[in-house]
Design a protein around this motif. Structure first.
Motif, PDB file in Angstrom:
ATOM      1  N   GLN A  89       0.819  -1.204   0.000  1.00 35.65           N
ATOM      2  CA  GLN A  89       0.000   0.000   0.000  1.00 35.65           C
ATOM      3  C   GLN A  89       0.854   1.256   0.000  1.00 35.65           C
ATOM      4  O   GLN A  89       0.508   2.278  -0.607  1.00 35.65           O
TER       5      GLN A  89
ATOM      6  N   VAL B 289       1.277   6.418  -2.370  1.00 34.45           N
ATOM      7  CA  VAL B 289       0.266   7.004  -1.490  1.00 34.45           C
ATOM      8  C   VAL B 289      -0.004   8.438  -1.935  1.00 34.45           C
ATOM      9  O   VAL B 289       0.921   9.248  -2.051  1.00 34.45           O
ATOM     10  N   HIS B 290      -1.269   8.764  -2.174  1.00 30.10           N
ATOM     11  CA  HIS B 290      -1.622  10.151  -2.455  1.00 30.10           C
ATOM     12  C   HIS B 290      -1.457  10.962  -1.169  1.00 30.10           C
ATOM     13  O   HIS B 290      -1.764  10.471  -0.072  1.00 30.10           O
TER      14      HIS B 290
ATOM     15  N   TYR C 228      -3.715  10.902   1.936  1.00 29.09           N
ATOM     16  CA  TYR C 228      -3.736   9.758   2.837  1.00 29.09           C
ATOM     17  C   TYR C 228      -2.433   9.598   3.625  1.00 29.09           C
ATOM     18  O   TYR C 228      -2.252   8.583   4.312  1.00 29.09           O
ATOM     19  N   ASP C 229      -1.552  10.566   3.544  1.00 29.77           N
ATOM     20  CA  ASP C 229      -0.248  10.431   4.212  1.00 29.77           C
ATOM     21  C   ASP C 229      -0.390  10.118   5.688  1.00 29.77           C
ATOM     22  O   ASP C 229       0.215   9.175   6.209  1.00 29.77           O
TER      23      ASP C 229
ATOM     24  N   ALA D 254      -3.047   9.097   7.408  1.00 28.24           N
ATOM     25  CA  ALA D 254      -3.827   7.897   7.689  1.00 28.24           C
ATOM     26  C   ALA D 254      -3.006   6.626   7.492  1.00 28.24           C
ATOM     27  O   ALA D 254      -3.173   5.652   8.235  1.00 28.24           O
ATOM     28  N   PHE D 255      -2.116   6.633   6.490  1.00 26.51           N
ATOM     29  CA  PHE D 255      -1.339   5.438   6.183  1.00 26.51           C
ATOM     30  C   PHE D 255       0.002   5.383   6.907  1.00 26.51           C
ATOM     31  O   PHE D 255       0.689   4.364   6.855  1.00 26.51           O
TER      32      PHE D 255
ATOM     33  N   TRP E 247      -6.728   7.517  -6.607  1.00 20.81           N
ATOM     34  CA  TRP E 247      -7.974   7.151  -5.938  1.00 20.81           C
ATOM     35  C   TRP E 247      -8.826   8.351  -5.516  1.00 20.81           C
ATOM     36  O   TRP E 247     -10.064   8.302  -5.638  1.00 20.81           O
ATOM     37  N   PRO E 248      -8.262   9.463  -5.026  1.00 14.65           N
ATOM     38  CA  PRO E 248      -9.123  10.592  -4.647  1.00 14.65           C
ATOM     39  C   PRO E 248      -9.933  11.150  -5.818  1.00 14.65           C
ATOM     40  O   PRO E 248     -10.913  11.872  -5.594  1.00 14.65           O
TER      41      PRO E 248
ATOM     42  N   GLY F 248      -9.892   1.536  -2.977  1.00 15.57           N
ATOM     43  CA  GLY F 248      -8.824   2.214  -2.247  1.00 15.57           C
ATOM     44  C   GLY F 248      -7.490   2.063  -2.936  1.00 15.57           C
ATOM     45  O   GLY F 248      -6.541   2.797  -2.641  1.00 15.57           O
TER      46      GLY F 248
END
Length: 354
Positions: free
Chosen positions: A88, A92-93, A96-97, A99-100, A147-148, A193
């Protein structure tokens, strides 16, 4: 003519069961627990240090032999390693930094560049570990940059999605090459996602990695039920790339209040919900039949997620459910008893060619 295959199983993905209490807190104990429930294989989450040390596995075949020995003592095989959390983080966009970040090692949190480099290193270590374990398939997530922008409002700028997939492929191509050297397929879970979330997006990625021979699919019908995608037709289209299989159930019951998007509701109140095996709407008889028809001979691995049922009940019910669906593929046609042998002269007479 398609070569028929017999699926192996039942097996279980350990990620949702690992914990700090026995028997879920160590590999020997959880393997015995799985075997006692009738599972013949386990899929190991490589991020869970209670069960597996990825650094040791990448560096030491001796350690991997010890892990295989622990499993063999209970009559259990290792089906695949999983790097869902690390995969994942390959892409990463920025939305989402934060959150991930919890998926990453503490030292790289808050630093997206370092986090992505760490994720790639984790993937490469898992390739070496898979080779040491003699595994031929690996399961993971691909990550996401676009994804966004899933829904086209506001209107997407021209080329945005293409640029995202070009970059996703650029990051994954060296990883795929490393798995090729290890003799192991990278089976991406087609999942909301992720930028690869259906057949069309898988094709976009596959094209950009040059139809890489190690670019494969971890087939999980539950995510297709929630998208209202034809999961049986998916097998017809992509069976050559399906090289891992998560057996997970789901249901979709739209109402006047919620549909595919879920209305920001909790899992229990969404139209699309994951369910324990046999409690949802997935046609597993159709799935196992199609996979057997197309020669899939990999493992059938329970991934348990349910908004209602206790996980231990789900695990206990899962092994016999999978075992009951595995088809022992026939070695001869049902009407062979009536065969008259080959007689070319008779064939020509029957066709009016004599």
């Amino acid at each position: 003519m398609t070569k028929l295959g017999s699926i192996k199983g039942p097996a279980i993905f350990l990620a949702q069961f690992a914990g700090d209490a026995a028997p879920f807190d160590s590999l020997p104990a959880i393997v015995r627990w799985a075997a006692d429930h009738g599972y013949e294989g386990i899929q190991i989450p490589t991020w869970d240090a209670r069960l597996f040390d990825l650094d040791k596995a990448a560096a030491s075949k001796t350690y991997c032999d010890e892990v295989k020995g622990i499993c063999a003592e209970s009559g259990v095989a290792i089906t695949e390693l999983s790097t869902h959390l690390q995969g994942q983080l390959v892409a990463v966009h920025p939305a989402y930094d934060e959150a991930f970040d919890g998926f990453a090692a503490p030292a790289v949190r808050g630093n997206p560049k370092a986090r992505a480099e760490w994720a790639v290193d984790q993937m490469l270590k898992a390739a070496r570990a898979s080779a040491h374990l003699g595994l031929t398939s690996h399961v993971t997530f691909p990550g996401a940059l676009a994804w966004p922008y899933l829904y086209p409002w506001p209107q997407r700028p021209a080329g945005l999605v293409e640029t995202a997939f070009d970059e996703l492929a650029r990051r994954w191509r060296p990883i795929l090459d490393a798995y090729d050297a290890a003799g192991c397929d990278v089976c991406y879970e087609i999942h909301p996602g992720e930028d690869i979330h259906d057949g069309a997006t898988f094709e976009m990625f596959l094209e950009r990695v040059g139809n890489h021979p190690r670019c494969a699919i971890n087939y999980d019908p539950s995510h297709f039920v929630l998208q209202q995608l034809d999961y049986l037709a998916f097998i017809d289209i992509y069976h050559e790339r399906i090289r891992a299989f998560h057996v997970k159930d789901a249901e979709f019951n739209p109402s006047g209040r919620v549909g595919v998007y879920g209305g920001y509701q909790s899992w229990i109140d969404r139209a699309g919900r994951f369910r324990s095996l046999g409690d949802g709407q997935v046609d597993f008889s159709g799935i196992f039949s199609k996979l057997a028809q197309y020669g899939y001979s990999g493992w059938a691995v329970l991934e348990w997620e349910c908004c209602l049922k206790h996980p231990e009940q789900g695990a206990a019910e899962g092994a016999p459910f999978i075992a009951g669906h595995i088809i022992r593929v026939t070695e001869r046609a049902f009407d062979d008893f009536a065969a008259a042998g080959i007689d070319e002269a008779a064939n020509r007479r029957l066709l009016g060619l004599a």
